[in-house]
Design a protein around this motif. Structure first.
Motif, PDB file in Angstrom:
ATOM      1  N   UNK A 183     -15.540  57.792 -58.201  1.00 53.77           N
ATOM      2  CA  UNK A 183     -14.226  57.534 -58.787  1.00 53.77           C
ATOM      3  C   UNK A 183     -14.329  57.626 -60.305  1.00 53.77           C
ATOM      4  N   UNK A 184     -13.232  58.016 -60.958  1.00 54.92           N
ATOM      5  CA  UNK A 184     -13.192  58.033 -62.421  1.00 54.92           C
ATOM      6  C   UNK A 184     -13.699  56.680 -62.958  1.00 54.92           C
ATOM      7  N   UNK A 185     -14.527  56.721 -63.989  1.00 57.11           N
ATOM      8  CA  UNK A 185     -15.094  55.540 -64.673  1.00 57.11           C
ATOM      9  C   UNK A 185     -16.190  54.817 -63.877  1.00 57.11           C
ATOM     10  N   UNK A 186     -16.474  55.280 -62.683  1.00 57.81           N
ATOM     11  CA  UNK A 186     -17.573  54.665 -61.913  1.00 57.81           C
ATOM     12  C   UNK A 186     -18.900  54.993 -62.610  1.00 57.81           C
ATOM     13  N   UNK A 187     -19.804  53.987 -62.696  1.00 56.77           N
ATOM     14  CA  UNK A 187     -21.117  54.218 -63.323  1.00 56.77           C
ATOM     15  C   UNK A 187     -21.995  54.985 -62.326  1.00 56.77           C
ATOM     16  N   UNK A 188     -22.504  56.125 -62.777  1.00 59.72           N
ATOM     17  CA  UNK A 188     -23.286  56.990 -61.887  1.00 59.72           C
ATOM     18  C   UNK A 188     -24.779  56.952 -62.204  1.00 59.72           C
ATOM     19  N   UNK A 189     -25.128  56.687 -63.459  1.00 60.54           N
ATOM     20  CA  UNK A 189     -26.538  56.550 -63.852  1.00 60.54           C
ATOM     21  C   UNK A 189     -26.658  55.323 -64.749  1.00 60.54           C
ATOM     22  N   UNK A 190     -27.698  54.532 -64.493  1.00 61.93           N
ATOM     23  CA  UNK A 190     -27.920  53.309 -65.272  1.00 61.93           C
ATOM     24  C   UNK A 190     -28.989  53.571 -66.335  1.00 61.93           C
ATOM     25  N   UNK A 191     -28.973  52.799 -67.427  1.00 67.62           N
ATOM     26  CA  UNK A 191     -30.071  52.896 -68.393  1.00 67.62           C
ATOM     27  C   UNK A 191     -31.400  52.627 -67.680  1.00 67.62           C
ATOM     28  N   UNK A 192     -32.452  53.314 -68.135  1.00 68.89           N
ATOM     29  CA  UNK A 192     -33.762  53.111 -67.515  1.00 68.89           C
ATOM     30  C   UNK A 192     -34.088  54.152 -66.471  1.00 68.89           C
ATOM     31  N   UNK A 193     -33.141  55.065 -66.235  1.00 72.26           N
ATOM     32  CA  UNK A 193     -33.351  56.145 -65.262  1.00 72.26           C
ATOM     33  C   UNK A 193     -34.056  57.296 -65.966  1.00 72.26           C
ATOM     34  N   UNK A 194     -35.140  57.791 -65.376  1.00 73.62           N
ATOM     35  CA  UNK A 194     -35.816  58.977 -65.919  1.00 73.62           C
ATOM     36  C   UNK A 194     -35.007  60.202 -65.508  1.00 73.62           C
ATOM     37  N   UNK A 195     -34.641  61.058 -66.456  1.00 72.10           N
ATOM     38  CA  UNK A 195     -33.731  62.169 -66.161  1.00 72.10           C
ATOM     39  C   UNK A 195     -34.497  63.344 -65.555  1.00 72.10           C
ATOM     40  N   UNK A 196     -34.154  63.703 -64.330  1.00 70.07           N
ATOM     41  CA  UNK A 196     -34.768  64.859 -63.687  1.00 70.07           C
ATOM     42  C   UNK A 196     -33.704  65.952 -63.536  1.00 70.07           C
ATOM     43  N   UNK A 197     -34.036  67.013 -62.826  1.00 67.37           N
ATOM     44  CA  UNK A 197     -33.097  68.137 -62.766  1.00 67.37           C
ATOM     45  C   UNK A 197     -31.777  67.763 -62.102  1.00 67.37           C
TER      46      UNK A 197
END
Ligand code: AMP
Ligand code: MG
Length: 409
Positions: free
Chosen positions: A153-167
């Motif tokens: 949904x719009x404005x829903x948090x999809x990634x939190x701080x502390x996540x290692x960014x992969x492809x």
């Protein structure tokens, strides 16, 4: 249990099992760390970095209900039956009119579902004659449709701080329109090799000397874990020289030493660290390779004294120090890449230690074969391996076909 920080005293320090030692590293680093500074990077620089901000959906995802198949948009209640095709809608367009009872719209994968339709019948399941389409089956309302907002949904948090960014997280950032993103600064990790026998890689060693391969493997491992490696000059096995370099190393976010932590007369790393006020959490772990591993903190910085044999250095980094780098880099958690597979041959090991044996996992992942090796100094065997078999300390014999843990390299 732990050695106190009274300068210079060396007393009893803990010997831990592999699991206890790993839990100790995770707990100590998690408890002591502070969030690293954040910096803004472009999407193309973000892979492998650790996210410093929450990332939200900028709109519903999908933004409209979309077809996931090529076929015909229909009203499920009309089926089975023969329908009038009133037009077509492609991905990248919308269909202007409403679909009335008895009507269908030809639709392509990714195209928005026309108003009035509630499902999509696959093109493979219909027969078409001119403007008429015959659908011989029933459909559930919603079949082959990805509803608006069903993924987020719009404005829903999809990634939190502390996540290692992969492809995949890069794909997510791109899909929500983030061309720049805030990530944590990489921790600076000092690498300090010790030993009178160590020479530079570019030098021709005498028979009794070895090239400094450990800082090279550690630099790669640190970078892969999200840290910034900094190689210090080699410390000779002399107190003053080692102390000066250890002091330099303790100015970084983490200090990794190689060598000088065994029981030999010239293994002075622990004495130097103790004299610098070091607190030791353990200085022996029941593992092979790497038993004399040291972990502690001095002057507010964590350090690892990794045993100098190349296998010991690189295995103890993977199973302990890597987690410390990842946590100091701001990662929420540090995972050990262990999987289970079947042994390709019988295996016998003495009990008492958790062993990490160089091995090759087959291309299809169905089996693992330990590699013949000459022990912790055998760099060619380490290079041939793509994994390490992890043995249980209480088990002596394994048969071909037994399930066993494997640490991926
Ligand atoms: P130590 O842990 O200091 O007793 O070292 C054990 C053995 O590891 C030494 O005899 C060397 O052969 C090897 N070694 C120590 N440091 C390094 C290094 N920086 N690079 C490659 N091999 C090393
Ligand atoms: Mg040494």
């Amino acid at each position: 249990m732990a050695r106190g920080s009274a300068a210079g005293t060396i007393s009893i320090v803990a010997t831990l099992s592999f699991e206890q030692a790993r839990a100790c590293v995770l707990a100590k680093v998690t408890e002591a760390r502070v969030a690293p500074c954040a910096e803004s990077v472009s999407l193309s620089e973000a892979a492998g970095r650790v996210l410093a901000e929450p990332v939200a959906a900028d709109r519903d995802n999908p933004a409209v209900s979309r077809s996931v198949r090529d076929g015909f948009a229909v009203r499920a209640a009309d089926l089975p039956g023969e329908l009038l095709v009133i037009g077509e809608v492609r991905a990248g367009e919308t269909f202007a009119a409403d679909v009335q009872p008895g009507q269908a719209v030809e639709i392509m994968t990714g195209a928005p579902l026309p108003r009035g339709a509630d499902s999509v019948v696959m093109v493979e399941h219909v027969s078409v004659a001119g403007q008429r389409v015959t659908v011989p089956r029933t459909l559930q309302a919603g079949e082959n449709v990805s509803p608006q907002g069903s993924q987020a949904r719009k404005d829903q948090i999809l990634l939190e701080p502390g996540e290692r960014l992969d492809f995949a997280s890069i794909a997510l950032l791109a899909s929500v329109g983030r061309s720049r993103v805030s990530v944590f600064a990489r921790p600076r990790v000092a690498l300090l090799a010790t030993g009178d026998e160590i020479v530079q890689v570019s030098e021709t060693p005498l028979d009794y000397q070895v090239r400094n391969s450990n800082v090279e493997s550690l630099a790669v491992q640190v970078a892969r874990a999200g840290g910034c490696p900094h190689i210090l000059p080699v410390a000779r096995d002399l107190y003053a020289a080692t102390r000066e370099l250890v002091e330099q190393g303790l100015r970084f976010d983490l200090l990794l030493l190689s060598g000088g932590v065994s029981a030999g007369k010239y293994d002075i790393v622990e004495q130097v660290l103790a004299d610098l006020g070091g607190e030791f959490f353990f200085d022996r772990v029941l593992i092979m390779p790497g038993q004399p591993l040291v972990f502690g903190r001095a002057q507010g910085k964590f350090f690892f004294g990794l045993p100098g044999n190349p296998a010991s250095t690189l295995v103890t980094f993977e199973i302990f120090a890597r987690a410390a780098v990842e946590l100091l880099a701001g990662q929420k958690e540090a995972m050990l890449p262990v999987v289970w597979t079947r042994l390709a041959r019988d295996l016998h090991q003495k009990t008492g230690l958790t062993r990490f044996l160089p091995a090759r996992v087959s291309a299809d992942g169905s089996a693992v074969d330990p590699i013949q090796w000459q022990g912790s100094g055998d760099v060619p065997a380490l290079a041939r391996a793509n994994a390490f078999v992890v043995t249980e300390p209480g088990q002596e014999n394994w048969r071909a076909g037994d399930w066993i843990r494997v640490l991926l390299k």
